[in-house]
Design an enzyme around this catalytic site. Structure first.
Site, PDB file in Angstrom:
ATOM      1  N   GLY A  41      47.165  45.006  36.745  1.00  0.00           N
ATOM      2  CA  GLY A  41      45.848  45.248  36.202  1.00  0.00           C
ATOM      3  C   GLY A  41      44.521  44.973  36.906  1.00  0.00           C
ATOM      4  O   GLY A  41      44.610  45.057  38.106  1.00  0.00           O
ATOM      5  N   LEU A  42      43.573  44.702  36.291  1.00  0.00           N
ATOM      6  CA  LEU A  42      42.362  44.386  36.970  1.00  0.00           C
ATOM      7  C   LEU A  42      42.568  43.263  38.147  1.00  0.00           C
ATOM      8  O   LEU A  42      41.915  43.586  39.286  1.00  0.00           O
ATOM      9  CB  LEU A  42      41.095  43.944  35.966  1.00  0.00           C
ATOM     10  N   ALA A  43      43.133  42.035  37.777  1.00  0.00           N
ATOM     11  CA  ALA A  43      43.328  41.109  38.970  1.00  0.00           C
ATOM     12  C   ALA A  43      44.070  41.618  40.017  1.00  0.00           C
ATOM     13  O   ALA A  43      43.810  41.397  41.171  1.00  0.00           O
ATOM     14  CB  ALA A  43      43.826  39.748  38.195  1.00  0.00           C
ATOM     15  N   GLY A  44      45.253  42.295  39.676  1.00  0.00           N
ATOM     16  CA  GLY A  44      46.277  42.438  40.502  1.00  0.00           C
ATOM     17  C   GLY A  44      45.671  43.849  41.414  1.00  0.00           C
ATOM     18  O   GLY A  44      45.924  43.811  42.741  1.00  0.00           O
ATOM     19  N   ARG A 329      34.759  33.820  18.975  1.00  0.00           N
ATOM     20  CA  ARG A 329      35.896  34.494  18.126  1.00  0.00           C
ATOM     21  C   ARG A 329      36.768  33.381  17.600  1.00  0.00           C
ATOM     22  O   ARG A 329      37.206  33.620  16.149  1.00  0.00           O
ATOM     23  CB  ARG A 329      36.900  34.866  19.283  1.00  0.00           C
ATOM     24  N   ARG A 434      38.321  31.839  24.716  1.00  0.00           N
ATOM     25  CA  ARG A 434      37.605  32.584  25.683  1.00  0.00           C
ATOM     26  C   ARG A 434      36.443  33.313  24.984  1.00  0.00           C
ATOM     27  O   ARG A 434      36.588  34.036  24.046  1.00  0.00           O
ATOM     28  CB  ARG A 434      38.384  33.711  26.393  1.00  0.00           C
ATOM     29  N   LEU A 440      37.528  40.545  31.552  1.00  0.00           N
ATOM     30  CA  LEU A 440      37.284  41.552  32.506  1.00  0.00           C
ATOM     31  C   LEU A 440      36.718  40.926  33.955  1.00  0.00           C
ATOM     32  O   LEU A 440      37.037  40.980  35.042  1.00  0.00           O
ATOM     33  CB  LEU A 440      36.660  42.777  32.126  1.00  0.00           C
TER      34      LEU A 440
END
Length: 636
Positions: A41-44, A329, A434, A440
């Site tokens: 994903g974005l981190a990986g 949230r 969060r 992201l």
């Protein structure tokens, strides 16, 4: 007590000064090191692409057929950055403080400030990659507001921000695959971590097409596998999203921090029946222009167009006039539950509230609203068969993101040397709740701008020695994995994996969900323990181990959920306070808000696994706040 290893000095200069103090690996020597990245994903993807570009030999693993299918694409609404393009008072410090406050002062201060600092670089990086962020008429990047902030700092690409950011990272990753510095292994699932001399030196994977077990060696392992929201069965996560890789690391000794911190997102399409396997997220960005309301009178079954404004309760605007519909949230979710519990919910089940765009369409025009949210409106129409341009959306909270994860220090290294944990898989940046548009941001910050420095520092200061996958540690780990698979297939019980998973999820949602209490948590602990025992005696997993077998995939993951769920419940029981999304009914203010206990619980709870039938051991990291003023959260 755990040491987060946060460097000293003024918070605004910690990270930049620390970069200059860390050791480096000479460019000519980087090719000597092998690095495993689990998850794309974005981190990986950002970590693998950056490390490959720097010259390391990288192996990247994904359970999917392509990194482009990673769940990061589901983060539709936007990405935060403290660029202050709107000139409305934003700054690195304000983003830092909003994030600390949004997490109810249960995140590590040093990590959060670093995240706010590097946020400004992320936007420049992504623009250079060609990410098509929305722009104003004059060509400048546009921003909008998200919950928990009073400034417009969220950059977006319509309702496809996660997808566009992932494509940017994916292109960078595939460039390195083509260059030969990254070796991509698709449809491979990590099933165990290999430790040599107490350090992470490799993984055991299963080829999801052939069923073959494989050994992979490295000098460091980067875990970027997302969160554990699917322990609740119904969540906004993709069905493949799971906690197995992180949990297998926990079984090898990595501490799991704050495992009861699961975020409930207020803007989801409500559940409609037992046939559902997941829920659908409608982006938080919709709350910029949509107004949340329910009828003032309980049991009012009139259609929304027949209920005049005087008989509508815009309850978020009423209770939180400063933030209105853009409260964080957890606040929006709890209030939706409250009004539904009062009998004022709408729809067939009564477990929904309205998200109404009537006023926005009148003010801006339908064409403008469609430009901003058109794909989200289309998605809602396809799922609900209702047109949100003419009928208010129905929404209700659902499990979404998880703030807990493997414990890491300031370098993103777990208590196991050589095991680095990035993005949602670690615990470090979001506390008990969060803020929207920060997932992201964290994933890309960790991958592009943090771990390239901290990994180099680890490698430069560690004597690793030569190693082969023929080593006894690899053979032993593979034997353990093979035995797990063989044992699970041999049970041949009467209930499916999905039956057990659904039952586990129901227990978790009802007792460890939006609202919790000691009685419910105590019962949940007994139920989870009993369910885990029954699972290994009565589950039926069809098929064989030596070929494509989705039943086996999910069977192994649900077995891990059973063990993880027990630790999650214990963590919720131990935290006798309300904070963020963790709302203990016994601990609330007279206004029904969270009542923290900073004297006893201003710490991270990091759990050490000691065995499936043994109580885990809790370790603590005290949280100190030298630069953020700790006070009762208020969005009124």
């Amino acid at each position: 007590m755990l040491d987060g290893k946060v460097p000293g000095g003024p918070i605004e200069s910690k990270w930049n000064r620390h970069i200059g103090e860390m050791s480096l690996v000479n460019p000519a020597n980087r090719r000597k090191y092998n690095v495993i990245v689990v998850g794309t994903g974005l981190a990986g993807a950002s970590a693998a692409a950056t490390l490959g570009e720097q010259g390391y030999n990288v192996k990247a693993f994904t359970i999917l057929d392509s990194p482009r299918r990673s769940h990061s694409i589901a983060a539709q609404g936007g990405i935060n950055a403290a660029k202050n393009y709107k000139n409305d008072g934003d700054s690195v410090h304000r983003l830092f403080y909003d994030t600390i406050k949004g997490g109810d002062y249960r995140a590590r201060e040093g990590n959060v400030h670093r995240l706010a600092e590097v946020s400004v670089n992320i936007i420049d990086q992504c623009v250079a990659q060609g990410v098509p962020f929305a722009r104003e008429y004059g060509g400048l990047l546009d921003t909008r507001s998200f919950g928990g902030a009073q400034v417009a700092r969220t950059f977006y690409a319509r309702g496809q921000t996660g997808q566009q950011l992932l494509i940017g990272a994916y292109q960078s990753l595939m460039r390195q695959v083509d260059a030969g510095s990254v070796e991509l292994h698709a449809r491979q699932e990590m099933l165990d971590l290999v430790l040599v001399g107490g350090r992470a030196r490799g993984i055991i994977t299963r080829n999801l097409v052939t069923g073959e077990l494989e050994r992979h060696m490295a000098d460091a392992v980067l875990l970027c596998t997302g969160g554990y929201g699917n322990v609740y069965y119904l969540s906004t996560n993709a069905g493949n999203t799971n906690v197995s890789a992180a949990w297998r690391c926990a079984r090898r000794g990595a501490y799991f921090a704050n495992p009861s911190f699961a975020q409930v997102h207020p803007t989801c399409i409500p559940e409609t029946g037992d046939y559902q396997a997941k829920l659908t997220l409608m982006s938080e960005s919709l709350r910029n222009d949509g107004r949340v309301w329910v009828p003032k009178k309980a049991g009012d079954e009139r259609s929304p167009d027949q209920i005049p404004d005087a008989e509508r309760d815009y309850y978020l605007e009423r209770r939180y006039p400063s933030f209105g519909n853009l409260v964080p949230r957890d606040v929006a979710s709890r209030n939706a539950k409250f009004v539904c519990d009062e009998g004022r919910g709408v729809g067939a089940t009564g477990r929904a509230v309205y998200l109404d765009f009537r006023d926005a369409i009148t003010r801006l025009g339908q064409e403008t609203v469609a430009e901003k949210y058109g794909n989200l409106f289309d998605m809602y129409h396809h799922i609900s068969n209702e047109d949100p341009y003419s009928v208010p959306m129905k929404i209700y909270p659902a499990v979404h993101y998880t703030m807990g994860g493997l414990w890491v220090d300031y370098h993103l290294q777990s208590n196991i040397e050589g095991l680095f944990v990035l993005g949602e898989a670690n615990f470090s940046d979001h506390g008990a709740n969060r803020l929207g548009a920060s997932a992201l941001m964290q994933g890309l910050a960790d991958g592009y701008f943090v771990v390239p420095y901290t990994l180099a520092n680890y490698l430069a200061n560690t004597q690793l020695g030569d190693l082969s996958t023929d080593a006894e540690e690899f053979k032993s780990a593979e034997d353990v994995t093979e035995k797990r698979i063989r044992t699970l297939l041999s049970v041949d019980g009467n209930k499916t994996v999905q039956d057990f998973h659904r039952e586990l999820g129901r227990t978790m949602w009802e007792n460890v969900g939006m609202a919790r209490n000691r009685e419910g948590l105590t019962q949940a602990l007994k139920d989870v323990q009993g369910l885990r025992e029954e699972y290994h005696q009565n589950v039926k997993v069809v098929g064989r181990a030596d070929n494509f077998n989705k039943a086996l995939e999910f069977g192994l993951r649900v077995a891990d959920y059973m063990e993880f769920a027990e630790v999650s419940v214990r963590d919720a029981l131990a935290r006798e306070e309300s904070c963020g999304c963790h709302f203990r009914e016994e601990y609330q203010t007279k206004d029904g808000e969270c009542l923290r206990n900073d004297e006893e619980f201003s710490h991270v709870s990091a759990w050490e696994f000691t065995g499936a039938d043994k109580e885990p051991v809790m370790h603590k990291e005290d949280l100190t706040f030298d630069f953020a003023e700790v006070k009762q959260r208020s969005y009124k």
